[in-house]
Enzyme design. Structure first.
Site, PDB file in Angstrom:
ATOM      1  CD  GLU A 159     -18.311   7.589  -3.323  1.00 46.07           C
ATOM      2  OE1 GLU A 159     -18.105   8.381  -2.394  1.00 46.07           O
ATOM      3  OE2 GLU A 159     -17.673   6.518  -3.457  1.00 46.07           O
ATOM      4  CG  ASN A 200     -17.822   4.962  -9.816  1.00 49.78           C
ATOM      5  OD1 ASN A 200     -18.220   3.856 -10.172  1.00 49.78           O
ATOM      6  ND2 ASN A 200     -16.918   5.114  -8.860  1.00 49.78           N
ATOM      7  CG  HIS A 236     -17.287  -0.751  -2.105  1.00 47.81           C
ATOM      8  ND1 HIS A 236     -15.979  -1.176  -2.230  1.00 47.81           N
ATOM      9  CD2 HIS A 236     -17.363   0.419  -2.791  1.00 47.81           C
ATOM     10  CE1 HIS A 236     -15.291  -0.290  -2.945  1.00 47.81           C
ATOM     11  NE2 HIS A 236     -16.111   0.682  -3.297  1.00 47.81           N
ATOM     12  CD  GLU A 266     -15.150   2.547  -6.318  1.00 46.66           C
ATOM     13  OE1 GLU A 266     -15.216   2.448  -5.066  1.00 46.66           O
ATOM     14  OE2 GLU A 266     -15.120   3.656  -6.904  1.00 46.66           O
ATOM     15  CG  ASP A 268     -14.597  -4.145  -1.618  1.00 43.39           C
ATOM     16  OD1 ASP A 268     -15.790  -3.921  -1.373  1.00 43.39           O
ATOM     17  OD2 ASP A 268     -13.694  -3.296  -1.423  1.00 43.39           O
TER      18      ASP A 268
HETATM   19  O1  G3I Z   1      -1.547   9.301   2.153  1.00 42.66           O
HETATM   20  C1  G3I Z   1      -1.889   9.544   3.514  1.00 42.66           C
HETATM   21  C2  G3I Z   1      -0.702   9.358   4.381  1.00 42.66           C
HETATM   22  O2  G3I Z   1       0.271  10.301   4.043  1.00 42.66           O
HETATM   23  C3  G3I Z   1      -1.131   9.493   5.846  1.00 42.66           C
HETATM   24  O3  G3I Z   1      -0.046   9.216   6.671  1.00 42.66           O
HETATM   25  C4  G3I Z   1      -2.271   8.526   6.165  1.00 42.66           C
HETATM   26  C5  G3I Z   1      -2.768   8.677   7.592  1.00 42.66           C
HETATM   27  O4  G3I Z   1      -4.157   8.481   7.654  1.00 42.66           O
HETATM   28  O5  G3I Z   1      -3.328   8.787   5.287  1.00 42.66           O
HETATM   29  C6  G3I Z   1      -2.992   8.597   3.927  1.00 42.66           C
HETATM   30  O6  G3I Z   1      -4.093   8.880   3.128  1.00 42.66           O
HETATM   31  C7  G3I Z   1      -5.158   7.930   3.154  1.00 42.66           C
HETATM   32  C8  G3I Z   1      -5.331   7.366   1.762  1.00 42.66           C
HETATM   33  O7  G3I Z   1      -6.467   6.532   1.730  1.00 42.66           O
HETATM   34  C9  G3I Z   1      -4.114   6.584   1.283  1.00 42.66           C
HETATM   35  O8  G3I Z   1      -3.916   5.465   2.100  1.00 42.66           O
HETATM   36  C10 G3I Z   1      -6.403   8.669   3.597  1.00 42.66           C
HETATM   37  O9  G3I Z   1      -6.288   9.057   4.949  1.00 42.66           O
HETATM   38  C11 G3I Z   1      -7.616   7.779   3.422  1.00 42.66           C
HETATM   39  O10 G3I Z   1      -8.795   8.537   3.645  1.00 42.66           O
HETATM   40  C12 G3I Z   1      -7.649   7.237   2.011  1.00 42.66           C
HETATM   41  O11 G3I Z   1      -8.759   6.367   1.902  1.00 42.66           O
HETATM   42  C13 G3I Z   1      -9.178   6.079   0.584  1.00 42.66           C
HETATM   43  C14 G3I Z   1     -10.617   6.572   0.420  1.00 42.66           C
HETATM   44  O12 G3I Z   1     -11.119   6.154  -0.830  1.00 42.66           O
HETATM   45  C15 G3I Z   1     -10.707   8.093   0.485  1.00 42.66           C
HETATM   46  O13 G3I Z   1     -10.045   8.708  -0.594  1.00 42.66           O
HETATM   47  C16 G3I Z   1      -9.093   4.575   0.397  1.00 42.66           C
HETATM   48  O14 G3I Z   1      -7.698   4.182   0.369  1.00 42.66           O
HETATM   49  C17 G3I Z   1      -9.738   4.181  -0.935  1.00 42.66           C
HETATM   50  O15 G3I Z   1      -9.822   2.774  -1.021  1.00 42.66           O
HETATM   51  C18 G3I Z   1     -11.149   4.750  -0.985  1.00 42.66           C
HETATM   52  O16 G3I Z   1     -11.700   4.437  -2.241  1.00 42.66           O
HETATM   53  C19 G3I Z   1     -13.069   4.807  -2.403  1.00 42.66           C
HETATM   54  C20 G3I Z   1     -13.258   5.228  -3.856  1.00 42.66           C
HETATM   55  O17 G3I Z   1     -12.336   6.242  -4.190  1.00 42.66           O
HETATM   56  C21 G3I Z   1     -14.688   5.685  -4.103  1.00 42.66           C
HETATM   57  N1  G3I Z   1     -15.637   4.667  -3.692  1.00 42.66           N
HETATM   58  C22 G3I Z   1     -15.481   4.140  -2.331  1.00 42.66           C
HETATM   59  C23 G3I Z   1     -14.044   3.643  -2.116  1.00 42.66           C
HETATM   60  C24 G3I Z   1     -13.865   3.042  -0.748  1.00 42.66           C
HETATM   61  O18 G3I Z   1     -14.085   4.013   0.258  1.00 42.66           O
END
Ligand code: G3I
Length: 350
Positions: A159, A200, A236, A266, A268
């Protein structure tokens, strides 16, 4: 590509009409997406939530039965792998690697340089350009080196381009400058010369300003001899605004003409909540059209969804009023989209 023995099975055995089945348990004897895709020379995969894998046996079973490729949804992002400077934590990502090795799954690595999921020590620090370069280089060398030979594809840069086609404002752009993209690819290649290295992104699946900018970036990298091997199209999408398959195919073709591989990385397809029967059908059609496009374009080597089951999906938490974007429902019952993909892989008519 397509194996001829595919046709030795009875077409009636294989044909499952998604309209006859809403969400159903996949019959034990049915061919899996994994086996059907293997016959077509394609990898099929999903993003994995490793903490779910640790506690939910059925999740791991369905993953390993249906898929040939996994990618960590979060576990290989910078923040989790290097929570403190030079203190790497591979406990979670190693569990995914062990699962993949045990179940004979390939692994995509996601992701080395991204504007999100950075640790506070990095974002809040006061770094010179040389220090930022050193941090990125060491991160890439350490992570790619650890999984050398275990990961077939790395999303090296994720990105990096904004909607207007310019390089996105990010920690890396501000501290290193636009060269950070090229540097990341060179460092990753040095750490694992066998890994396929990808750019990506989302929103660049069709033709348009963003995909033109991605194309221009990767063409320029190729022209300068930077080790880049492919482009990931995230995909997405909303069920009511699917990508135009003809434009996606044209985009895949121009990337393939540069000598690059393409993967749907990715996918969905989110549904408005509560969803109606027609939404599940349309969702199946959107998935099927994109799979067909991938199968028809010689450069497309993998079809990956961003999660396996609606039990664990980023969609409802991110898009209020939307959900059910994946192939299996919260109880691991296959949705019409699953059968559409299965039929497409079996080459069965609509
Ligand atoms: O692990 C912490 C946890 O300790 C905490 O209590 C909780 C409270 O918010 O947050 C947890 O972390 C979250 C993590 O996902 C694990 O669940 C983050 O806040 C949250 O921002 C994170 O979101 C991920 C996001 O990328 C950002 O990294 C999504 O699960 C994940 O599906 C998403 O994936 C991205 C790809 O990497 C790139 N392309 C887009 C895609 C969708 O946004």
């Amino acid at each position: 590509m397509a194996g001829s023995d595919r046709h030795s099975r009875s077409q009636d055995d294989l044909h499952r009409n998604p309209r006859d089945l809403s969400h159903s348990a996949v019959a034990e004897a049915s061919p899996t997406l994994r086996s059907l895709a293997a016959e077509r020379g394609l990898l099929v995969g999903a993003a994995v939530n490793v903490s779910a894998l640790d506690r939910d046996t059925e999740y791991g079973e369905v993953l390993a039965r249906e898929l040939s490729l996994v990618v960590a949804e979060n576990a290989m992002k910078f923040r989790y792998l290097q929570p403190q400077r030079n203190r790497f934590d591979f406990a979670v990502s190693d569990r995914l690697m062990a699962f993949a090795a045990d179940r004979h799954l390939q692994v995509r690595g996601h992701t080395l340089v991204w504007h999100r999921a950075l640790p506070a020590w990095l974002e809040d620090g006061d770094w010179t350009r040389a220090e930022a370069m050193d941090i990125l280089k060491r991160h890439i060398e350490t992570v790619v080196g650890r999984y050398r030979n275990g990961i077939i594809v790395w999303d090296v840069a994720n990105e990096a381009i904004a909607a207007d086609g310019t390089l996105r404002d990010s920690f890396w752009l501000r501290h290193i400058g636009p060269e950070y993209v090229e540097m990341a690819f060179r460092w990753a290649h040095a750490a694992d010369p066998e890994a396929r290295l990808f750019y990506n992104d989302y929103g660049g699946e069709e033709l348009g300003r963003k995909s033109d900018a991605i194309y221009a970036l990767v063409r320029s990298l190729r022209a300068r001899g930077v080790p880049i091997h492919g482009v990931g199209l995230q995909m997405h999408v909303r069920v009511d605004a699917p990508p135009d398959a003809t434009k996606v195919a044209a985009n895949m073709r121009r990337l393939a003409d540069l000598g690059l591989e393409v993967q749907i990385t990715e996918m969905d397809v989110r549904l408005p909540q509560p969803a109606a029967a027609k939404d599940y059908e349309q969702q199946g059609e959107v998935y099927r059209r994109m799979l067909r496009t991938c199968l028809q374009e010689s450069g497309c080597s993998a079809f990956v969804t961003w999660g396996l089951s609606d039990r664990y999906s980023w969609v409802p938490g991110h898009f209020a009023g939307w959900g059910e974007a994946l192939l299996f429902d919260e109880r691991y019952r296959a949705k019409p989209a699953y059968y559409e993909l299965s039929n497409e892989l079996s080459d069965l008519p609509k």
